[in-house]
Design a protein around this motif. Structure first.
Motif, PDB file in Angstrom:
ATOM      1  N   ARG A 143       0.688  -1.106   0.332  1.00 61.28           N
ATOM      2  CA  ARG A 143      -0.260   0.331   0.006  1.00 61.28           C
ATOM      3  C   ARG A 143       0.764   1.425   0.120  1.00 61.28           C
ATOM      4  NH1 ARG A 143      -3.366  -2.362   3.518  1.00 61.28           N
ATOM      5  NH2 ARG A 143      -2.175  -1.479   5.978  1.00 61.28           N
ATOM      6  N   SER A 144       1.927   1.123   0.833  1.00 68.51           N
ATOM      7  CA  SER A 144       3.441   2.591   0.739  1.00 68.51           C
ATOM      8  C   SER A 144       3.634   2.768  -0.902  1.00 68.51           C
ATOM      9  CB  SER A 144       3.748   2.388   1.967  1.00 68.51           C
ATOM     10  OG  SER A 144       4.657   3.180   2.174  1.00 68.51           O
ATOM     11  N   LEU A 145       4.085   1.540  -1.147  1.00 68.77           N
ATOM     12  CA  LEU A 145       3.898   1.380  -2.646  1.00 68.77           C
ATOM     13  C   LEU A 145       3.766   1.996  -3.361  1.00 68.77           C
ATOM     14  CD1 LEU A 145       6.868   1.093  -4.029  1.00 68.77           C
ATOM     15  CD2 LEU A 145       5.915  -1.017  -4.149  1.00 68.77           C
ATOM     16  N   SER A 146       2.752   1.772  -3.329  1.00 71.16           N
ATOM     17  CA  SER A 146       1.404   1.887  -4.811  1.00 71.16           C
ATOM     18  C   SER A 146       0.631   3.397  -4.238  1.00 71.16           C
ATOM     19  CB  SER A 146       0.238   0.708  -4.608  1.00 71.16           C
ATOM     20  OG  SER A 146      -0.230   0.850  -3.533  1.00 71.16           O
ATOM     21  N   THR A 147       0.803   4.254  -3.877  1.00 71.82           N
ATOM     22  CA  THR A 147       0.440   5.089  -3.320  1.00 71.82           C
ATOM     23  C   THR A 147       1.667   6.263  -3.826  1.00 71.82           C
ATOM     24  OG1 THR A 147       0.985   5.309  -1.132  1.00 71.82           O
ATOM     25  CG2 THR A 147      -1.249   4.658  -1.320  1.00 71.82           C
ATOM     26  N   GLY A 148       3.131   5.605  -4.081  1.00 67.01           N
ATOM     27  CA  GLY A 148       3.239   6.408  -4.358  1.00 67.01           C
ATOM     28  C   GLY A 148       3.104   7.113  -5.873  1.00 67.01           C
ATOM     29  N   ARG A 149       4.510   7.646  -6.247  1.00 65.18           N
ATOM     30  CA  ARG A 149       4.673   7.594  -8.054  1.00 65.18           C
ATOM     31  C   ARG A 149       5.264   6.652  -8.952  1.00 65.18           C
ATOM     32  NH1 ARG A 149       1.392  11.887 -10.071  1.00 65.18           N
ATOM     33  NH2 ARG A 149      -0.701  12.470  -9.051  1.00 65.18           N
ATOM     34  N   SER A 150       6.380   5.944  -8.479  1.00 67.62           N
ATOM     35  CA  SER A 150       7.527   5.286  -8.526  1.00 67.62           C
ATOM     36  C   SER A 150       7.515   3.933  -9.254  1.00 67.62           C
ATOM     37  CB  SER A 150       8.723   5.304  -7.382  1.00 67.62           C
ATOM     38  OG  SER A 150       8.013   4.152  -5.946  1.00 67.62           O
ATOM     39  N   LEU A 151       6.223   3.433  -9.235  1.00 66.63           N
ATOM     40  CA  LEU A 151       5.324   2.190  -9.601  1.00 66.63           C
ATOM     41  C   LEU A 151       5.308   1.988 -11.176  1.00 66.63           C
ATOM     42  CD1 LEU A 151       5.183  -1.160  -8.382  1.00 66.63           C
ATOM     43  CD2 LEU A 151       2.862   0.117  -8.209  1.00 66.63           C
ATOM     44  N   ILE A 152       5.959   0.926 -11.184  1.00 68.00           N
ATOM     45  CA  ILE A 152       5.509   1.161 -13.159  1.00 68.00           C
ATOM     46  C   ILE A 152       5.690  -1.099 -13.300  1.00 68.00           C
ATOM     47  CG2 ILE A 152       6.624   0.966 -15.684  1.00 68.00           C
ATOM     48  CD1 ILE A 152       8.082   3.865 -14.657  1.00 68.00           C
ATOM     49  N   VAL A 153       4.459  -0.685 -13.884  1.00 71.70           N
ATOM     50  CA  VAL A 153       4.474  -2.071 -14.456  1.00 71.70           C
ATOM     51  C   VAL A 153       4.903  -2.340 -15.768  1.00 71.70           C
ATOM     52  CG1 VAL A 153       2.891  -4.286 -14.417  1.00 71.70           C
ATOM     53  CG2 VAL A 153       2.181  -2.570 -12.445  1.00 71.70           C
ATOM     54  N   LEU A 154       5.597  -3.587 -16.149  1.00 73.40           N
ATOM     55  CA  LEU A 154       6.409  -4.328 -16.819  1.00 73.40           C
ATOM     56  C   LEU A 154       5.567  -5.328 -17.904  1.00 73.40           C
ATOM     57  CD1 LEU A 154       9.847  -3.418 -17.166  1.00 73.40           C
ATOM     58  CD2 LEU A 154       8.418  -1.586 -17.599  1.00 73.40           C
ATOM     59  N   ALA A 155       5.229  -5.633 -18.907  1.00 71.45           N
ATOM     60  CA  ALA A 155       4.086  -6.862 -18.407  1.00 71.45           C
ATOM     61  C   ALA A 155       4.687  -7.323 -20.181  1.00 71.45           C
ATOM     62  CB  ALA A 155       2.407  -6.493 -18.154  1.00 71.45           C
ATOM     63  N   ASP A 156       5.030  -8.635 -19.670  1.00 67.99           N
ATOM     64  CA  ASP A 156       6.110  -9.339 -21.286  1.00 67.99           C
ATOM     65  C   ASP A 156       4.523 -10.117 -21.373  1.00 67.99           C
ATOM     66  OD1 ASP A 156       7.211  -9.797 -23.342  1.00 67.99           O
ATOM     67  OD2 ASP A 156       8.593 -11.245 -21.897  1.00 67.99           O
TER      68      ASP A 156
END
Length: 252
Positions: free
Chosen positions: A148-161
Motif C-alpha cells: 500500500r505504501s509503495l502503490s500510493t507513490g508515483r514510482s511504481l511501473i508495471v512491465l508486462a511481457d
C-alpha cells in the motif's frame, strides 16, 4: 488527564507504526531495487535464457523515449512495445528494468503468458512483488502495508511481457479484455508497459506505441564482440575475430 494520556498514547503508537512501515519499506525496496539495478533477470519469472542485462545493446535511445513516455503517464496510462517473434521483446524489458531502477523507479515485471480474462494487471503485479519480497517480511500484514505504501507513490511501473501469449479467446474477446485491463490500470493510476506482436496489439492510435526494430549492423557486431570477449575471459577453447567482412554481412 485521562484524555491527554489517551491522545499521547495514540500519537506515540501512530509514530511507531509510521516508523515501522517506513523502515520496512526502505529495507525491502533497497534490496529489490538493488537487484533490479545489478541483476534484473532475477525479477523475471521467465528471464531470457543465457542473457544478462549487460548483454543488451543498442536500445539506449529507445529506453530514453519509453522512460519519458512512462514519466508522462505517471498518473496512469499504458504504452505498447511491438516486436515480432525473436525481435528481443523480453530482452528489451531486461535492459529497461535496470534502466528504470537506476532512474529511481520501481519496475515490476509480470508475464501474461497463459493469463485469461479478465486481465488484472495490478493484481498480477502485487502478487509477483510480494512473492519476491516475502523473504524480507514476517506476516501478510507487513506485506500489505509495504504494498500500500509503495502503490500510493508515483514510482511504481508495471512491465508486462507477452500479451500475444495470453489466453484471451477470439480477436474480439482479446481486444475487449486488453482495453478493459488498460482502462483499469489507468483508473488505478498505474503506469503500464506491455510487449506484444503486432497482430495481438491494441489498434494503432489507442495507446502510445513503439516498434522494436532490429539492431543495426554496428550494434550487432558490438554485441557479438562483447560476448566473444566474455567467452574468452571464461577460458573457452576457441577464439574468433570480428572483421570488416563479417560486419558487412550482418543484416540484423
Amino acid at each position: 488527564d485521562l484524555l491527554s494520556n489517551t491522545v499521547f498514547a495514540g500519537i506515540v503508537g501512530l509514530a511507531g507504526y509510521l516508523y515501522f512501515v517506513g523502515f520496512k519499506r526502505r529495507r525491502v525496496l533497497k534490496r529489490y531495487i538493488g537487484d533490479a539495478q545489478v541483476s534484473p533477470e532475477r525479477l523475471f519469472r521467465s528471464p531470457p535464457v543465457g542473457i544478462r542485462a549487460d548483454d543488451v545493446v543498442g536500445r539506449e535511445k529507445l529506453y530514453d523515449r519509453v522512460a519519458a513516455e512512462l514519466r508522462a503517464s505517471s498518473a496512469g496510462g499504458a504504452i505498447v512495445v511491438i516486436g515480432e517473434t525473436g525481435s528481443g521483446k523480453t530482452t528489451f524489458l531486461l535492459g529497461l528494468t535496470r534502466y528504470l531502477a537506476r532512474s529511481g523507479a520501481v519496475p515490476i515485471n509480470i508475464s501474461l503468458r497463459g493469463e485469461q480474462a479478465p486481465l488484472q494487471l495490478r493484481r498480477l503485479a502485487r502478487e509477483h512483488f510480494l512473492d519476491y519480497i516475502d523473504v524480507d517480511l514476517k506476516t501478510s500484514g507487513e506485506a500489505d502495508r509495504v504494498w500500500r505504501s509503495l502503490s500510493t507513490g508515483r514510482s511504481l511501473i508495471v512491465l508486462a511481457d507477452g500479451l500475444d501469449e495470453a489466453a484471451l479467446g477470439s480477436s474480439f474477446e482479446r481486444l475487449d479484455a486488453v482495453r478493459r485491463a488498460l482502462d483499469a490500470a489507468s483508473a488505478a493510476r498505474l503506469p503500464v508497459l506491455i510487449t506484444s506482436r503486432l497482430e495481438s496489439a491494441p489498434p494503432s492510435g489507442e495507446y502510445p506505441a513503439f516498434d522494436l526494430s532490429p539492431l543495426s549492423p554496428k550494434e550487432a557486431v558490438g554485441y557479438i564482440s562483447s560476448r566473444a570477449e566474455r567467452v574468452g575471459e571464461a577460458g573457452s577453447r576457441g577464439q574468433f575475430e570480428i572483421t570488416e567482412s563479417t560486419n558487412s554481412r550482418i543484416k540484423t
